[in-house]
Enzyme design. Structure first.
Site, PDB file in Angstrom:
ATOM      1  CD  GLU A  40       0.226  -1.361   8.066  1.00  0.00           C
ATOM      2  OE1 GLU A  40       0.749  -1.080   6.980  1.00  0.00           O
ATOM      3  OE2 GLU A  40      -0.202  -0.499   8.866  1.00  0.00           O
TER       4      GLU A  40
ATOM      5  CE  LYS B 237       3.206  -5.715   4.392  1.00  0.00           C
ATOM      6  NZ  LYS B 237       2.684  -4.559   5.194  1.00  0.00           N
TER       7      LYS B 237
ATOM      8  CG  ASP C  59      -0.355  -0.086   2.526  1.00  0.00           C
ATOM      9  OD1 ASP C  59       0.885  -0.084   2.622  1.00  0.00           O
ATOM     10  OD2 ASP C  59      -1.106  -0.161   3.532  1.00  0.00           O
ATOM     11  CB  SER C  60       4.561   1.662  -0.152  1.00  0.00           C
ATOM     12  OG  SER C  60       4.730   0.517  -0.979  1.00  0.00           O
TER      13      SER C  60
ATOM     14  CD  GLU D 153       7.581   0.371   8.070  1.00  0.00           C
ATOM     15  OE1 GLU D 153       7.768   1.467   7.497  1.00  0.00           O
ATOM     16  OE2 GLU D 153       6.621  -0.387   7.812  1.00  0.00           O
TER      17      GLU D 153
ATOM     18  CG  ASP E 250       0.688  -4.067   2.198  1.00  0.00           C
ATOM     19  OD1 ASP E 250       0.888  -4.857   3.143  1.00  0.00           O
ATOM     20  OD2 ASP E 250       1.423  -3.087   1.971  1.00  0.00           O
TER      21      ASP E 250
END
Length: 264
Positions: free
Chosen positions: A114, A112, A45-46, A181, A84
């Site tokens: 978070e 992935k 999602d960067s 991270e 993501d």
């Protein structure tokens, strides 16, 4: 070359072999990264920041990730492909199941997510239903406004212990990989040694099992703020494929990340 799977990465960890990961968003770059030997590709999602020009990752949608996952899938033969789960796409287990299914059908090998303790039930339900999970702890960019910015996490003893406890719980819930991270290198080392599953670091020191960077940082084409933990490999090599090989070699040899790219 044989396809990379979660079992391959587990074997790498057991053998002490460092592995590499990069973000990718299209077939052409993905093919180059794959053929040069990058083990894991992340449709991150960067993209909200490096492709779409936003200040953070929050505007990215499931449809965005699915589109770019399909693009990357067409370009690779070997790398493990992770997609993501974007902001608020897994707020409930039911949402997570629906959206993770869409990303797996788009070509991902794993999704992935978070977050820590609140995600344990979701991780369990996804893995029980055949959807492999990569978890993400430390600086979780989707929570940037809760953190008050992109800040190093786990520097005090209480938060360090919380992150370690969450890592252990996430593994017990069934996650097959963990990204950490922007946490202090000693904490990342402790987590990597405490877990059986492979741990991938970004801004987390050299003692994790693997390293991941954003492709735009590796190639020196990011605009605006450049993270301390990144390294422009294209600047020192002058050619994209050579830059990727240099990244792989430096991770394998323990040269990257060095002290200049690490938090304590």
């Amino acid at each position: 070359m044989s396809k990379i799977t979660s079992s391959t990465l587990l074997k790498f960890k057991q053998e002490g072999k460092k592995f590499t990961a990069l973000t990718a968003y299209d077939a052409s770059f993905a093919s180059a990264f794959d053929s040069e030997g990058i083990d894991v590709l992340l449709v991150g999602d960067s993209m909200g920041m490096v492709l779409q020009g936003h200040d953070d990752t929050l505007p990215v949608t499931v449809e965005d990730i699915a589109y770019h996952t399909r693009c990357v899938r067409r370009g690779i033969k070997r790398s493990l492909l992770i997609a993501d789960m974007p902001f608020m796409s897994y707020a409930t287990s039911e949402q997570a199941m629906t959206n993770a299914t869409a990303l797996m059908q788009a070509g991902a090998n794993m999704v992935k997510l978070e977050g820590g303790h609140w995600l344990l039930d979701t991780i369990s339900k996804l893995t029980e239903r055949g959807i492999p999970v990569c978890a993400h702890l430390g600086l979780t960019p989707q929570s940037v406004h809760v953190f008050g910015g992109f800040k190093v996490q786990g520097r005090d003893s209480d938060n360090a212990q919380r992150i370690l406890d969450e890592a252990k719980a996430i593994e017990a819930a069934g996650a097959q990989l963990l990204v950490v991270e922007c946490i202090p290198a000693p904490l990342a080392k402790t987590i990597s040694e405490a877990l059986t599953i492979p741990v991938i670091g970004i801004g987390a020191g050299a003692d994790t099992d693997g390293q991941i960077l954003v492709m735009h940082d590796v190639l020196g084409i990011s605009s605006g703020y450049i993270p301390r933990f990144s390294k422009n490999y294209l600047k020192q090599t002058g050619e994209i494929r050579e830059a990727i090989r240099a990244y792989i070699d430096e991770v394998a040899q323990g040269i990257f990340p060095g002290s200049d790219h690490t938090f304590n």
